[in-house]
Design a protein around this motif. Structure first.
Motif, PDB file in Angstrom:
ATOM      1  N   LEU A   1      61.490  -7.616  27.074  1.00  0.00           N
ATOM      2  CA  LEU A   1      61.970  -7.842  28.443  1.00  0.00           C
ATOM      3  C   LEU A   1      61.076  -7.140  29.456  1.00  0.00           C
ATOM      4  CD1 LEU A   1      65.808  -7.523  27.873  1.00  0.00           C
ATOM      5  CD2 LEU A   1      64.611  -9.557  28.693  1.00  0.00           C
ATOM      6  N   LEU A   2      60.597  -5.931  29.112  1.00  0.00           N
ATOM      7  CA  LEU A   2      59.697  -5.211  30.011  1.00  0.00           C
ATOM      8  C   LEU A   2      58.435  -6.021  30.263  1.00  0.00           C
ATOM      9  CD1 LEU A   2      58.759  -2.694  31.572  1.00  0.00           C
ATOM     10  CD2 LEU A   2      57.903  -1.774  29.390  1.00  0.00           C
ATOM     11  N   GLY A   3      57.851  -6.590  29.197  1.00  0.00           N
ATOM     12  CA  GLY A   3      56.652  -7.403  29.355  1.00  0.00           C
ATOM     13  C   GLY A   3      56.888  -8.586  30.266  1.00  0.00           C
ATOM     14  N   CYS A   4      58.052  -9.232  30.112  1.00  0.00           N
ATOM     15  CA  CYS A   4      58.369 -10.389  30.946  1.00  0.00           C
ATOM     16  C   CYS A   4      58.562  -9.989  32.402  1.00  0.00           C
ATOM     17  CB  CYS A   4      59.625 -11.072  30.417  1.00  0.00           C
ATOM     18  SG  CYS A   4      60.092 -12.555  31.353  1.00  0.00           S
ATOM     19  N   TRP A   5      59.306  -8.918  32.659  1.00  0.00           N
ATOM     20  CA  TRP A   5      59.560  -8.514  34.040  1.00  0.00           C
ATOM     21  C   TRP A   5      58.293  -8.045  34.734  1.00  0.00           C
ATOM     22  CZ3 TRP A   5      63.270 -10.277  36.721  1.00  0.00           C
ATOM     23  CH2 TRP A   5      64.509 -10.576  36.143  1.00  0.00           C
ATOM     24  N   MET A   6      57.343  -7.499  33.962  1.00  0.00           N
ATOM     25  CA  MET A   6      56.055  -7.152  34.571  1.00  0.00           C
ATOM     26  C   MET A   6      55.349  -8.408  35.075  1.00  0.00           C
ATOM     27  SD  MET A   6      54.468  -4.072  32.238  1.00  0.00           S
ATOM     28  CE  MET A   6      53.257  -3.702  33.505  1.00  0.00           C
ATOM     29  N   LYS A   7      55.532  -9.511  34.363  1.00  0.00           N
ATOM     30  CA  LYS A   7      54.902 -10.758  34.799  1.00  0.00           C
ATOM     31  C   LYS A   7      55.658 -11.403  35.962  1.00  0.00           C
ATOM     32  CE  LYS A   7      54.130 -11.290  30.283  1.00  0.00           C
ATOM     33  NZ  LYS A   7      53.846 -11.882  28.954  1.00  0.00           N
ATOM     34  N   VAL A   8      56.953 -11.124  36.055  1.00  0.00           N
ATOM     35  CA  VAL A   8      57.688 -11.556  37.249  1.00  0.00           C
ATOM     36  C   VAL A   8      57.130 -10.834  38.474  1.00  0.00           C
ATOM     37  CG1 VAL A   8      59.921 -11.525  38.425  1.00  0.00           C
ATOM     38  CG2 VAL A   8      59.806 -12.144  36.000  1.00  0.00           C
ATOM     39  N   VAL A   9      56.927  -9.518  38.358  1.00  0.00           N
ATOM     40  CA  VAL A   9      56.339  -8.744  39.457  1.00  0.00           C
ATOM     41  C   VAL A   9      54.936  -9.268  39.780  1.00  0.00           C
ATOM     42  CG1 VAL A   9      55.533  -6.460  40.183  1.00  0.00           C
ATOM     43  CG2 VAL A   9      57.699  -6.684  38.942  1.00  0.00           C
ATOM     44  N   ALA A  10      54.150  -9.553  38.738  1.00  0.00           N
ATOM     45  CA  ALA A  10      52.803 -10.090  38.943  1.00  0.00           C
ATOM     46  C   ALA A  10      52.850 -11.386  39.744  1.00  0.00           C
ATOM     47  CB  ALA A  10      52.131 -10.332  37.592  1.00  0.00           C
ATOM     48  N   SER A  11      53.796 -12.254  39.409  1.00  0.00           N
ATOM     49  CA  SER A  11      53.904 -13.536  40.092  1.00  0.00           C
ATOM     50  C   SER A  11      54.283 -13.367  41.555  1.00  0.00           C
ATOM     51  CB  SER A  11      54.935 -14.415  39.377  1.00  0.00           C
ATOM     52  OG  SER A  11      54.587 -14.604  38.020  1.00  0.00           O
ATOM     53  N   MET A  12      55.147 -12.385  41.838  1.00  0.00           N
ATOM     54  CA  MET A  12      55.484 -12.098  43.236  1.00  0.00           C
ATOM     55  C   MET A  12      54.237 -11.676  44.015  1.00  0.00           C
ATOM     56  SD  MET A  12      59.037  -9.989  42.827  1.00  0.00           S
ATOM     57  CE  MET A  12      60.531 -10.758  42.179  1.00  0.00           C
ATOM     58  N   LEU A  13      53.424 -10.826  43.400  1.00  0.00           N
ATOM     59  CA  LEU A  13      52.197 -10.375  44.052  1.00  0.00           C
ATOM     60  C   LEU A  13      51.214 -11.532  44.234  1.00  0.00           C
ATOM     61  CD1 LEU A  13      51.739  -6.983  42.165  1.00  0.00           C
ATOM     62  CD2 LEU A  13      52.349  -7.269  44.574  1.00  0.00           C
ATOM     63  N   PHE A  14      51.128 -12.419  43.229  1.00  0.00           N
ATOM     64  CA  PHE A  14      50.242 -13.577  43.342  1.00  0.00           C
ATOM     65  C   PHE A  14      50.586 -14.416  44.565  1.00  0.00           C
ATOM     66  CE2 PHE A  14      49.601 -13.718  38.459  1.00  0.00           C
ATOM     67  CZ  PHE A  14      48.499 -12.886  38.568  1.00  0.00           C
ATOM     68  N   ASN A  15      51.878 -14.569  44.846  1.00  0.00           N
ATOM     69  CA  ASN A  15      52.303 -15.432  45.946  1.00  0.00           C
ATOM     70  C   ASN A  15      51.885 -14.910  47.312  1.00  0.00           C
ATOM     71  OD1 ASN A  15      54.258 -17.899  45.340  1.00  0.00           O
ATOM     72  ND2 ASN A  15      54.590 -16.369  43.744  1.00  0.00           N
ATOM     73  N   LEU A  16      51.613 -13.616  47.415  1.00  0.00           N
ATOM     74  CA  LEU A  16      51.256 -13.052  48.716  1.00  0.00           C
ATOM     75  C   LEU A  16      49.920 -13.576  49.230  1.00  0.00           C
ATOM     76  CD1 LEU A  16      52.310  -9.307  48.248  1.00  0.00           C
ATOM     77  CD2 LEU A  16      53.528 -11.115  49.495  1.00  0.00           C
ATOM     78  N   GLN A  17      48.956 -13.790  48.318  1.00  0.00           N
ATOM     79  CA  GLN A  17      47.622 -14.208  48.765  1.00  0.00           C
ATOM     80  C   GLN A  17      47.614 -15.609  49.367  1.00  0.00           C
ATOM     81  OE1 GLN A  17      45.298 -16.589  47.139  1.00  0.00           O
ATOM     82  NE2 GLN A  17      44.098 -16.333  49.035  1.00  0.00           N
ATOM     83  N   PRO A  18      48.100 -16.640  48.651  1.00  0.00           N
ATOM     84  CA  PRO A  18      48.080 -17.965  49.287  1.00  0.00           C
ATOM     85  C   PRO A  18      49.024 -18.059  50.481  1.00  0.00           C
ATOM     86  CG  PRO A  18      49.226 -18.049  47.185  1.00  0.00           C
ATOM     87  CD  PRO A  18      48.579 -16.705  47.263  1.00  0.00           C
ATOM     88  N   MET A  19      50.131 -17.296  50.449  1.00  0.00           N
ATOM     89  CA  MET A  19      51.059 -17.316  51.574  1.00  0.00           C
ATOM     90  C   MET A  19      50.392 -16.792  52.838  1.00  0.00           C
ATOM     91  SD  MET A  19      54.767 -15.437  51.951  1.00  0.00           S
ATOM     92  CE  MET A  19      54.044 -13.789  51.979  1.00  0.00           C
ATOM     93  N   THR A  20      49.719 -15.640  52.717  1.00  0.00           N
ATOM     94  CA  THR A  20      49.043 -15.077  53.889  1.00  0.00           C
ATOM     95  C   THR A  20      47.785 -15.870  54.233  1.00  0.00           C
ATOM     96  OG1 THR A  20      47.931 -13.471  52.417  1.00  0.00           O
ATOM     97  CG2 THR A  20      49.952 -12.746  53.515  1.00  0.00           C
ATOM     98  N   GLY A  21      47.160 -16.478  53.207  1.00  0.00           N
ATOM     99  CA  GLY A  21      45.984 -17.304  53.473  1.00  0.00           C
ATOM    100  C   GLY A  21      46.313 -18.541  54.289  1.00  0.00           C
ATOM    101  N   THR A  22      47.438 -19.192  53.971  1.00  0.00           N
ATOM    102  CA  THR A  22      47.834 -20.368  54.747  1.00  0.00           C
ATOM    103  C   THR A  22      48.271 -19.988  56.159  1.00  0.00           C
ATOM    104  OG1 THR A  22      50.066 -20.210  53.780  1.00  0.00           O
ATOM    105  CG2 THR A  22      48.519 -21.735  52.736  1.00  0.00           C
ATOM    106  N   MET A  23      48.724 -18.738  56.365  1.00  0.00           N
ATOM    107  CA  MET A  23      49.055 -18.253  57.714  1.00  0.00           C
ATOM    108  C   MET A  23      47.801 -18.093  58.560  1.00  0.00           C
ATOM    109  SD  MET A  23      51.893 -15.410  56.637  1.00  0.00           S
ATOM    110  CE  MET A  23      51.989 -14.674  58.272  1.00  0.00           C
ATOM    111  N   ASN A  24      46.670 -17.765  57.898  1.00  0.00           N
ATOM    112  CA  ASN A  24      45.378 -17.612  58.577  1.00  0.00           C
ATOM    113  C   ASN A  24      45.445 -16.598  59.716  1.00  0.00           C
ATOM    114  OD1 ASN A  24      42.645 -18.144  58.820  1.00  0.00           O
ATOM    115  ND2 ASN A  24      42.937 -19.881  60.200  1.00  0.00           N
ATOM    116  N   ASP A  25      46.140 -15.501  59.460  1.00  0.00           N
ATOM    117  CA  ASP A  25      46.278 -14.429  60.447  1.00  0.00           C
ATOM    118  C   ASP A  25      45.170 -13.404  60.219  1.00  0.00           C
ATOM    119  OD1 ASP A  25      46.991 -12.176  61.957  1.00  0.00           O
ATOM    120  OD2 ASP A  25      49.134 -12.530  61.685  1.00  0.00           O
ATOM    121  N   PRO A  26      44.330 -13.117  61.224  1.00  0.00           N
ATOM    122  CA  PRO A  26      43.250 -12.143  61.045  1.00  0.00           C
ATOM    123  C   PRO A  26      43.736 -10.772  60.567  1.00  0.00           C
ATOM    124  CG  PRO A  26      42.969 -13.342  63.101  1.00  0.00           C
ATOM    125  CD  PRO A  26      44.320 -13.729  62.564  1.00  0.00           C
ATOM    126  N   MET A  27      44.958 -10.385  60.952  1.00  0.00           N
ATOM    127  CA  MET A  27      45.496  -9.095  60.526  1.00  0.00           C
ATOM    128  C   MET A  27      45.836  -9.078  59.032  1.00  0.00           C
ATOM    129  SD  MET A  27      47.992  -8.033  63.701  1.00  0.00           S
ATOM    130  CE  MET A  27      48.365  -6.468  62.886  1.00  0.00           C
TER     131      MET A  27
END
Length: 281
Positions: free
Chosen positions: A130-156
């Motif tokens: 379960l620990l291994g799986c939840w670490m990958k859930v956290v990883a997936s949350m972090l992955f989503n930040l890059q394309p989300m902020t990239g599509t926002m195209n905010d210089p900050m």
């Protein structure tokens, strides 16, 4: 007694024993015992019927296949983007889809690992699994930040490239989660697996798939680290440009291995041929 069933998973003690009380009768007849014996030594398709909540595993495996294909397209669009951005012709439509391929891939990884965590809990996975799986859930949350902020195209937030640190942090969580899952397989050797049999033995397929996933994330950790700019805080970063051959090779090797691992799990649960639940008693 109980019927030994394959309860393999990506992140848990893969096999277990399902009490006979969960079946139609607590005292199996000779015919039932013979049928179970045939399943135990039969083809992949027959043995896949013994996977608990098999259709949930089929769904998870297909979600991961979509996530892997979208990641391959994301990397292909990224390589086109960095090559065409400064050319007279500019970006192609495919290049401009880079962040959207990333959105599809990352949302699928997150949904798949959340469903997998539910499946693991349902089959009584080990705490290490379960620990291994939840670490990958956290990883997936972090992955989503890059394309989300990239599509926002905010210089900050890094402009079209998105946050610089989220992909590197995410792949590190993903990789460590895969290592933890492999350790769990080793520590809690599943009853359905056999160290004396090959990597393609049905009971060993989830172990094989997890090692393929781990190989994939080694490549992806390397590609992310080499290309990470660290927000310009260090003179040595990035070690290599995103368009360089080592980065490109690691990106595609990692993403294609994720696809291979997902295909292995789909074969394990017969997800390419059998989309039907058994009839209710």
């Amino acid at each position: 007694q109980g019927a030994a069933l394959v309860v393999d998973s990506r992140d848990a003690r893969p096999c277990g024993v399902i009490p006979r009380a969960m079946s139609e009768s607590s005292n199996p007849s000779d015919e039932e015992s013979q049928e179970e014996g045939k399943l135990a030594v039969g083809s992949y398709r027959q043995q896949a019927l013994l996977v608990p909540y098999r259709m949930q595993q089929v769904l998870i495996s297909w979600i991961f296949i979509v996530a892997s294909v979208a990641l391959i397209l994301d990397f292909a669009a990224l390589q086109g983007l960095v090559r065409h951005v400064a050319t007279p012709g500019g970006l192609t439509r495919f290049d401009e889809l880079c962040n959207w391929f990333g959105v599809v891939s990352c949302v699928c990884w997150l949904a798949g690992f959340i469903l997998l965590a539910h499946w693991l809990k349902s089959v009584g996975a080990t705490q290490l699994g379960l620990l291994g799986c939840w670490m990958k859930v956290v990883a997936s949350m972090l992955f989503n930040l890059q394309p989300m902020t990239g599509t926002m195209n905010d210089p900050m937030l890094g402009g079209g490239a998105g946050l610089w640190w989220s992909n590197l942090a995410g792949i590190l969580f993903f990789h460590v989660g895969n290592v933890v899952s492999c350790i769990d397989f080793y520590v809690a050797t599943p009853p359905g697996a056999s160290k004396s049999k090959g990597w393609l033995f049905h009971g060993n397929l989830p172990i094989t798939g997890m090692w393929v996933y781990q190989a994939a994330t080694w490549f992806l950790v390397a590609s992310n680290f080499m290309a990470c700019s660290f927000a310009g805080q260090h003179d040595w970063a990035p070690l290599m440009m995103t368009s360089s051959m080592p980065v490109m090779v690691c990106q595609f090797a990692g993403s294609f291995l994720l696809l291979v691992g997902s295909v292995i799990y789909t074969i394990w649960c017969d997800g390419f041929r059998n989309f039907a639940n058994p009839p209710l008693a």
